[in-house]
Design a protein around this motif. Structure first.
Motif, short mmCIF file in Angstrom:
data_model
loop_
_atom_site.label_atom_id
_atom_site.label_comp_id
_atom_site.label_asym_id
_atom_site.label_seq_id
_atom_site.Cartn_x
_atom_site.Cartn_y
_atom_site.Cartn_z
N VAL A 34 27.66 66.46 35.15
CA VAL A 34 26.27 66.77 35.49
C VAL A 34 25.36 65.80 34.74
O VAL A 34 25.65 65.42 33.60
N PRO A 35 24.26 65.36 35.36
CA PRO A 35 23.31 64.52 34.62
C PRO A 35 22.59 65.34 33.56
O PRO A 35 22.36 66.54 33.73
N VAL A 52 20.86 69.88 30.23
CA VAL A 52 21.35 69.65 31.58
C VAL A 52 20.16 69.49 32.52
O VAL A 52 19.21 70.28 32.48
N ALA A 53 20.19 68.45 33.36
CA ALA A 53 19.02 68.09 34.17
C ALA A 53 18.97 68.78 35.52
O ALA A 53 18.03 68.56 36.29
N ILE A 69 20.06 75.67 32.23
CA ILE A 69 21.25 75.85 31.40
C ILE A 69 20.87 75.61 29.94
O ILE A 69 20.15 74.65 29.64
N PRO A 70 21.33 76.45 29.02
CA PRO A 70 21.00 76.26 27.60
C PRO A 70 21.44 74.88 27.10
O PRO A 70 22.34 74.23 27.68
N LEU A 71 20.83 74.42 26.02
CA LEU A 71 21.14 73.12 25.45
C LEU A 71 22.62 73.01 25.09
O LEU A 71 23.22 73.96 24.56
N GLU A 96 18.67 59.30 29.44
CA GLU A 96 19.48 60.06 30.39
C GLU A 96 20.95 59.76 30.18
O GLU A 96 21.32 58.73 29.63
N CYS A 97 21.80 60.69 30.61
CA CYS A 97 23.24 60.52 30.41
C CYS A 97 23.98 61.31 31.48
O CYS A 97 23.37 62.05 32.26
N LEU A 98 25.28 61.13 31.51
CA LEU A 98 26.15 61.93 32.37
C LEU A 98 27.09 62.70 31.46
O LEU A 98 27.80 62.09 30.65
#
Length: 227
Positions: A34-35, A52-53, A69-71, A96-98
């Protein structure tokens, strides 16, 4: 032409009923990738906290609602690393990340390395994510993306190290510094010079032309200034 999108049950040829419900339940609980957006980076542990983005639509007592979604905390990061070398980046909040979720609980491996038994029996869990930095959305696309060269660059594109397919290397920066603890040399088509430290203030100055040494002297010179 619009590309037809199919759901997982459609791709698997699953109709309605208990089987489809079971597949949808499994898909809803299995995490794959998920990104995400990095909220903080711990340089000591080299882990990140990620938001979660993508929100999820949850049925709460018959009411459908979009939930964040919680951190995700203590998420290991990925950067190219092998053979005793690492390419590091200054990971920053807002990047940003995956996030890719592992098959098993990775706590014991993360703590001790090597081959470990899993502490908990869980699969594709939110607790077992790895953050691959360098993924970005359309609002963050890079300006002036070079299609004929490899670059290590800043996002603006005005500072970079570049190598292209024609054998050219370029450095663009406001200031360039070179530091060597033992020697420094340069060569242009067989014409070159090398300065070697013999222990300050003693230095050997060695010059050559077309591969043949033309001077080699040892002298006391002022040591290079520090940064």
């Amino acid at each position: 032409m619009t590309r037809k999108r199919q759901s997982l049950p459609e791709l698997l040829g699953i109709g309605t009923g208990a089987v489809r419900s079971a597949v949808e339940t499994m898909a809803a609980t299995m995490r794959v990738a998920v990104p995400g957006i990095i909220r903080s980076f711990d340089a000591a542990t080299q882990t990140v906290t990620v938001q979660v983005a993508i929100r999820e639509r949850i049925n709460l007592n018959g009411n459908l609602t979009w939930e964040t979604i919680p951190l995700l905390v203590d998420v290991p990061i990925f950067m190219p690393r092998a053979g005793g070398f690492t390419l590091t980046m200054p990971v920053t909040a807002g990047d940003e990340c995956l996030v890719v979720f592992g098959d098993n609980c990775m706590d014991a491996w993360w703590q001790s390395g090597g081959v470990q038994n899993q502490i908990e029996k869980r699969r594709h869990d939110l607790s077992d994510g790895f953050a691959i930095v360098g993924i970005w959305s359309q609002p963050r696309v890079l300006p002036g993306y070079k299609t004929d060269a490899a670059q290590l660059r800043n996002d603006a594109g005005d500072v970079y190290v570049e190598i292209d397919g024609q054998g050219k290397a370029r450095i663009q920066a406001t200031d360039i510094e070179f530091h060597a603890t033992h020697s420094m040399s340069w060569d242009v088509d067989g014409y070159g010079k090398r300065v070697t430290s013999l222990g300050p203030p003693n230095y050997e100055i060695h010059t050559w032309q077309n591969g043949a040494v033309i001077t080699s002297v040892t002298d006391d010179i002022d040591p290079p200034e520090g940064p």
